[in-house]
Design a protein around this motif. Structure first.
Motif, PDB file in Angstrom:
ATOM      1  N   PRO A  63       0.804  -1.226   0.000  1.00  0.00           N
ATOM      2  CA  PRO A  63       0.000   0.000   0.000  1.00  0.00           C
ATOM      3  C   PRO A  63       0.833   1.271   0.000  1.00  0.00           C
ATOM      4  O   PRO A  63       1.926   1.310   0.582  1.00  0.00           O
ATOM      5  CB  PRO A  63      -0.806  -0.121   1.295  1.00  0.00           C
ATOM      6  CG  PRO A  63       0.026  -0.978   2.182  1.00  0.00           C
ATOM      7  CD  PRO A  63       0.696  -1.962   1.269  1.00  0.00           C
ATOM      8  N   MET A  64       0.319   2.268  -0.648  1.00  0.00           N
ATOM      9  CA  MET A  64       0.876   3.618  -0.544  1.00  0.00           C
ATOM     10  C   MET A  64       0.347   4.251   0.742  1.00  0.00           C
ATOM     11  O   MET A  64      -0.733   3.895   1.221  1.00  0.00           O
ATOM     12  CB  MET A  64       0.461   4.440  -1.768  1.00  0.00           C
ATOM     13  CG  MET A  64       1.025   3.898  -3.085  1.00  0.00           C
ATOM     14  SD  MET A  64       0.404   4.759  -4.562  1.00  0.00           S
ATOM     15  CE  MET A  64      -1.134   3.863  -4.855  1.00  0.00           C
ATOM     16  N   PRO A  65       1.097   5.184   1.332  1.00  0.00           N
ATOM     17  CA  PRO A  65       0.610   5.845   2.552  1.00  0.00           C
ATOM     18  C   PRO A  65      -0.746   6.508   2.309  1.00  0.00           C
ATOM     19  O   PRO A  65      -0.971   7.146   1.283  1.00  0.00           O
ATOM     20  CB  PRO A  65       1.698   6.883   2.848  1.00  0.00           C
ATOM     21  CG  PRO A  65       2.931   6.331   2.200  1.00  0.00           C
ATOM     22  CD  PRO A  65       2.457   5.633   0.962  1.00  0.00           C
ATOM     23  N   ALA A  66      -1.632   6.347   3.268  1.00  0.00           N
ATOM     24  CA  ALA A  66      -3.017   6.776   3.093  1.00  0.00           C
ATOM     25  C   ALA A  66      -3.247   8.194   3.593  1.00  0.00           C
ATOM     26  O   ALA A  66      -2.519   8.709   4.447  1.00  0.00           O
ATOM     27  CB  ALA A  66      -3.942   5.817   3.855  1.00  0.00           C
ATOM     28  N   VAL A  67      -4.294   8.793   3.063  1.00  0.00           N
ATOM     29  CA  VAL A  67      -4.846  10.020   3.649  1.00  0.00           C
ATOM     30  C   VAL A  67      -5.748   9.581   4.800  1.00  0.00           C
ATOM     31  O   VAL A  67      -6.673   8.793   4.597  1.00  0.00           O
ATOM     32  CB  VAL A  67      -5.655  10.819   2.612  1.00  0.00           C
ATOM     33  CG1 VAL A  67      -6.321  12.019   3.268  1.00  0.00           C
ATOM     34  CG2 VAL A  67      -4.764  11.255   1.464  1.00  0.00           C
ATOM     35  N   VAL A  97      -2.190  12.274  -3.608  1.00  0.00           N
ATOM     36  CA  VAL A  97      -2.911  11.126  -4.152  1.00  0.00           C
ATOM     37  C   VAL A  97      -2.865  11.147  -5.683  1.00  0.00           C
ATOM     38  O   VAL A  97      -2.680  10.104  -6.325  1.00  0.00           O
ATOM     39  CB  VAL A  97      -4.372  11.106  -3.649  1.00  0.00           C
ATOM     40  CG1 VAL A  97      -5.191  10.041  -4.389  1.00  0.00           C
ATOM     41  CG2 VAL A  97      -4.417  10.837  -2.150  1.00  0.00           C
ATOM     42  N   LYS A  98      -2.999  12.318  -6.275  1.00  0.00           N
ATOM     43  CA  LYS A  98      -2.913  12.430  -7.736  1.00  0.00           C
ATOM     44  C   LYS A  98      -1.523  12.019  -8.235  1.00  0.00           C
ATOM     45  O   LYS A  98      -1.391  11.374  -9.280  1.00  0.00           O
ATOM     46  CB  LYS A  98      -3.256  13.856  -8.164  1.00  0.00           C
ATOM     47  CG  LYS A  98      -4.735  14.189  -7.993  1.00  0.00           C
ATOM     48  CD  LYS A  98      -5.023  15.674  -8.094  1.00  0.00           C
ATOM     49  CE  LYS A  98      -4.852  16.218  -9.470  1.00  0.00           C
ATOM     50  NZ  LYS A  98      -5.306  17.642  -9.545  1.00  0.00           N
ATOM     51  N   GLU A  99      -0.487  12.377  -7.483  1.00  0.00           N
ATOM     52  CA  GLU A  99       0.868  11.953  -7.849  1.00  0.00           C
ATOM     53  C   GLU A  99       1.004  10.433  -7.724  1.00  0.00           C
ATOM     54  O   GLU A  99       1.645   9.791  -8.565  1.00  0.00           O
ATOM     55  CB  GLU A  99       1.889  12.659  -6.953  1.00  0.00           C
ATOM     56  CG  GLU A  99       2.019  14.150  -7.230  1.00  0.00           C
ATOM     57  CD  GLU A  99       2.881  14.865  -6.200  1.00  0.00           C
ATOM     58  OE1 GLU A  99       3.495  14.177  -5.339  1.00  0.00           O
ATOM     59  OE2 GLU A  99       2.949  16.108  -6.234  1.00  0.00           O
ATOM     60  N   ASP A 100       0.412   9.866  -6.683  1.00  0.00           N
ATOM     61  CA  ASP A 100       0.421   8.404  -6.532  1.00  0.00           C
ATOM     62  C   ASP A 100      -0.234   7.733  -7.733  1.00  0.00           C
ATOM     63  O   ASP A 100       0.269   6.726  -8.253  1.00  0.00           O
ATOM     64  CB  ASP A 100      -0.345   8.000  -5.269  1.00  0.00           C
ATOM     65  CG  ASP A 100       0.377   8.372  -3.978  1.00  0.00           C
ATOM     66  OD1 ASP A 100       1.594   8.617  -4.017  1.00  0.00           O
ATOM     67  OD2 ASP A 100      -0.302   8.424  -2.929  1.00  0.00           O
ATOM     68  N   ILE A 101      -1.366   8.284  -8.158  1.00  0.00           N
ATOM     69  CA  ILE A 101      -2.101   7.714  -9.298  1.00  0.00           C
ATOM     70  C   ILE A 101      -1.253   7.766 -10.570  1.00  0.00           C
ATOM     71  O   ILE A 101      -1.133   6.772 -11.301  1.00  0.00           O
ATOM     72  CB  ILE A 101      -3.433   8.465  -9.504  1.00  0.00           C
ATOM     73  CG1 ILE A 101      -4.387   8.201  -8.335  1.00  0.00           C
ATOM     74  CG2 ILE A 101      -4.080   8.061 -10.823  1.00  0.00           C
ATOM     75  CD1 ILE A 101      -5.614   9.085  -8.335  1.00  0.00           C
ATOM     76  N   LEU A 120     -11.574  13.468  -0.397  1.00  0.00           N
ATOM     77  CA  LEU A 120     -10.302  13.856  -1.016  1.00  0.00           C
ATOM     78  C   LEU A 120      -9.866  12.816  -2.050  1.00  0.00           C
ATOM     79  O   LEU A 120      -9.358  13.173  -3.113  1.00  0.00           O
ATOM     80  CB  LEU A 120      -9.229  14.018   0.064  1.00  0.00           C
ATOM     81  CG  LEU A 120      -9.527  15.060   1.158  1.00  0.00           C
ATOM     82  CD1 LEU A 120      -8.373  15.113   2.168  1.00  0.00           C
ATOM     83  CD2 LEU A 120      -9.761  16.446   0.553  1.00  0.00           C
ATOM     84  N   TYR A 121     -10.063  11.547  -1.746  1.00  0.00           N
ATOM     85  CA  TYR A 121      -9.768  10.502  -2.733  1.00  0.00           C
ATOM     86  C   TYR A 121     -10.653  10.663  -3.969  1.00  0.00           C
ATOM     87  O   TYR A 121     -10.181  10.520  -5.108  1.00  0.00           O
ATOM     88  CB  TYR A 121      -9.995   9.121  -2.123  1.00  0.00           C
ATOM     89  CG  TYR A 121      -8.861   8.617  -1.268  1.00  0.00           C
ATOM     90  CD1 TYR A 121      -7.686   8.134  -1.849  1.00  0.00           C
ATOM     91  CD2 TYR A 121      -8.965   8.598   0.114  1.00  0.00           C
ATOM     92  CE1 TYR A 121      -6.644   7.648  -1.077  1.00  0.00           C
ATOM     93  CE2 TYR A 121      -7.923   8.119   0.909  1.00  0.00           C
ATOM     94  CZ  TYR A 121      -6.773   7.643   0.307  1.00  0.00           C
ATOM     95  OH  TYR A 121      -5.744   7.163   1.085  1.00  0.00           O
ATOM     96  N   ALA A 122     -11.940  10.929  -3.745  1.00  0.00           N
ATOM     97  CA  ALA A 122     -12.855  11.096  -4.878  1.00  0.00           C
ATOM     98  C   ALA A 122     -12.452  12.294  -5.729  1.00  0.00           C
ATOM     99  O   ALA A 122     -12.478  12.230  -6.961  1.00  0.00           O
ATOM    100  CB  ALA A 122     -14.289  11.257  -4.374  1.00  0.00           C
ATOM    101  N   LEU A 123     -12.076  13.387  -5.073  1.00  0.00           N
ATOM    102  CA  LEU A 123     -11.638  14.581  -5.799  1.00  0.00           C
ATOM    103  C   LEU A 123     -10.398  14.275  -6.626  1.00  0.00           C
ATOM    104  O   LEU A 123     -10.320  14.625  -7.816  1.00  0.00           O
ATOM    105  CB  LEU A 123     -11.358  15.712  -4.804  1.00  0.00           C
ATOM    106  CG  LEU A 123     -10.818  17.023  -5.388  1.00  0.00           C
ATOM    107  CD1 LEU A 123     -11.821  17.644  -6.352  1.00  0.00           C
ATOM    108  CD2 LEU A 123     -10.489  18.008  -4.260  1.00  0.00           C
ATOM    109  N   ALA A 124      -9.418  13.593  -6.019  1.00  0.00           N
ATOM    110  CA  ALA A 124      -8.187  13.258  -6.739  1.00  0.00           C
ATOM    111  C   ALA A 124      -8.474  12.338  -7.924  1.00  0.00           C
ATOM    112  O   ALA A 124      -7.895  12.504  -9.003  1.00  0.00           O
ATOM    113  CB  ALA A 124      -7.194  12.603  -5.784  1.00  0.00           C
TER     114      ALA A 124
END
Length: 446
Positions: free
Chosen positions: A122-126, A153-157, A209-213
């Motif tokens: 996993p990537m670090p979560a919000v 999160v956008k950078e992770d994506i 925030l996840y949905a926005l990203a």
């Protein structure tokens, strides 16, 4: 109907390349069961039981010429071979370690695919503990700046897509239930929402925030929890602006699944309802989260909405006007993921004589949720490729509190939901919609 041309199979873009499945809560019981199951199926070690996309059929044509292919042979869905998994979690365990901890799947199912599961880290979560009070992981993004979290999160994506050579992605929330929120001013328009994010407004939850990203990254979003997330005017507006599908909310698995099966039967037979008492015992991480009253309030609202919409007491006051409906959830660690839902249903029939129905559904929560995740990912990817955007009401079949367009009521009857889903597929593929199997036979028509 005349203004919109029917889609034909050859006109729908075929799924090309890899499909990324991005999961907030990737280390949870549902997520690990979903990912492990897909890999086991890909290796020929298991069958996709419970998945409509993989095992379901669809009736096509008229009585004299009808055929019944499997949905996956009729609709151009992404192949299981093309799914690539990634996501975020507040605990840094890889998917094999997380699945072992969840204790949903036995070792003889996990060990043959250990090599695959260990690659999913996993990537670090919000994370904000104000929204999930009974968990406290340390694998989280630093700071409290909401805009910085969205950008992270956008950078992770972007990195995930590049590293895996992905053609497109879908994000599906499998994280915990957040505390109960009601729509307020920051949620009512995209402009207000963006300002609230910049101002670190405490009414903006991590799931939002996840949905926005996701939406800003051109990725559809599916809400698998009862959280107030993408079902706010601000994010519905953004989904339309970005031409992205959104769907939710709250996977329909155990006790609510039974309600959407039983309640339509009572209504069909015009049997009255005095009361419906539902209680659950659950020992997994979801049960721990719901042991907090504010998170339970979110879940309770989702569960309570079902009967009212199915039974329509305003139309049948003599049968359903004053029924009593109670839902409880009790955290019981020894049970683990093996949830038990017990229902005591008091009904009445001819001349008002009372009767009872008792249901004890000893289910496996994540086992029921995993095929839902698969179907939603594949159908939402289909919607994205076709160009359907905004709320995907045709996917209501999978949710406790299905999203619906403004001014309309949500549909909760499982069988009507299934008919709408299959009719949507028929329409998209240019086939005649079905309203009643065999009706032409009884009318003596061909």
């Amino acid at each position: 109907m005349e203004e919109r041309q029917l889609k034909r199979k050859e006109q729908i873009p075929s799924p090309k390349g890899k499909l990324g499945v991005l999961i907030p809560g990737v280390g949870g019981a549902v997520s690990t069961t979903f990912m492990a199951g897909v890999e086991a199926i890909r290796r020929g070690l298991a069958e996709p039981i419970g998945s409509l996309t993989q095992m379901g059929t669809i009736r096509l044509g008229k009585r004299d010429e009808y055929r019944i292919p499997r949905i996956k042979d009729f609709v151009p869905l992404a192949s299981l071979e093309d799914l690539v998994f990634g996501g975020w979690d507040i605990y840094e365990a890889n998917a094999y370690e997380a699945a072992s901890f969840a204790k949903v799947l036995q070792r003889d199912h996990l060990d043959p695919i250990k090599d695959f599961l260990e690659t999913i880290r996993p990537m670090p979560a919000v994370f904000d503990r104000r929204f999930v009070k009974n968990l406290d992981g340390n694998h989280v993004k630093p700071g409290t700046d909401l805009r910085a979290h969205v950008e992270a999160v956008k950078e992770d994506i972007a990195r995930f897509k590049e590293e895996n050579g992905l053609d497109r992605c879908v994000m599906i929330w499998c994280g915990s239930t957040e505390v109960h929120l009601k729509p307020e001013e920051p949620h009512l328009s995209l402009e207000a929402f963006q300002k609230a994010v910049d101002a670190n407004d405490p009414r903006i939850a991590p799931s939002m925030l996840y949905a926005l990203a996701a939406l800003e990254s051109g990725i559809p979003y599916i809400n698998g929890a009862p959280n107030l997330t993408v079902d706010i005017p601000a994010l519905v507006e953004l989904a339309r602006e970005k031409h992205m599908p959104i769907a939710g909310k709250d996977f329909k698995t155990g006790q609510t699944l039974m309600k959407t099966i039983l309640a339509p039967g009572l209504k069909a037979r015009m049997l009255g309802l005095e009361g419906w008492y539902s209680t659950n015992i659950l020992g997994n991480r979801d049960g721990l989260v719901l042991d907090d009253k504010d998170s339970f309030k979110t879940k309770e609202e989702s569960k309570l909405s079902v009967l009212e919409y199915i039974l329509q007491p305003q139309l049948y006051p003599n049968l359903y006007k004053n029924y009593y409906h109670k839902v409880t959830i009790n955290y019981y660690p020894p049970r683990g993921d093996n949830k038990e839902g017990w229902d005591c249903i008091d009904i009445f029939g001819w001349l008002g004589y009372p009767m009872q129905i008792k249901v004890d559904f000893q289910c496996r929560d994540s086992i029921l949720a995993a095929p839902i995740c698969l179907d939603l990912v594949l159908f939402t990817d289909l919607a994205q490729r076709i160009g359907l955007h905004g709320i995907q009401e045709w996917l209501s079949f999978y949710f406790k509190s299905p999203m619906h367009k403004e001014g309309l009521y949500p549909e909760h009857d499982l069988f009507i939901q299934l008919m709408k889903l299959k009719n949507t597929l028929r329409y998209l593929m240019g086939e005649e919609q079905i309203t009643h199997f065999g009706l032409d036979y009884y009318l003596g028509e061909k």
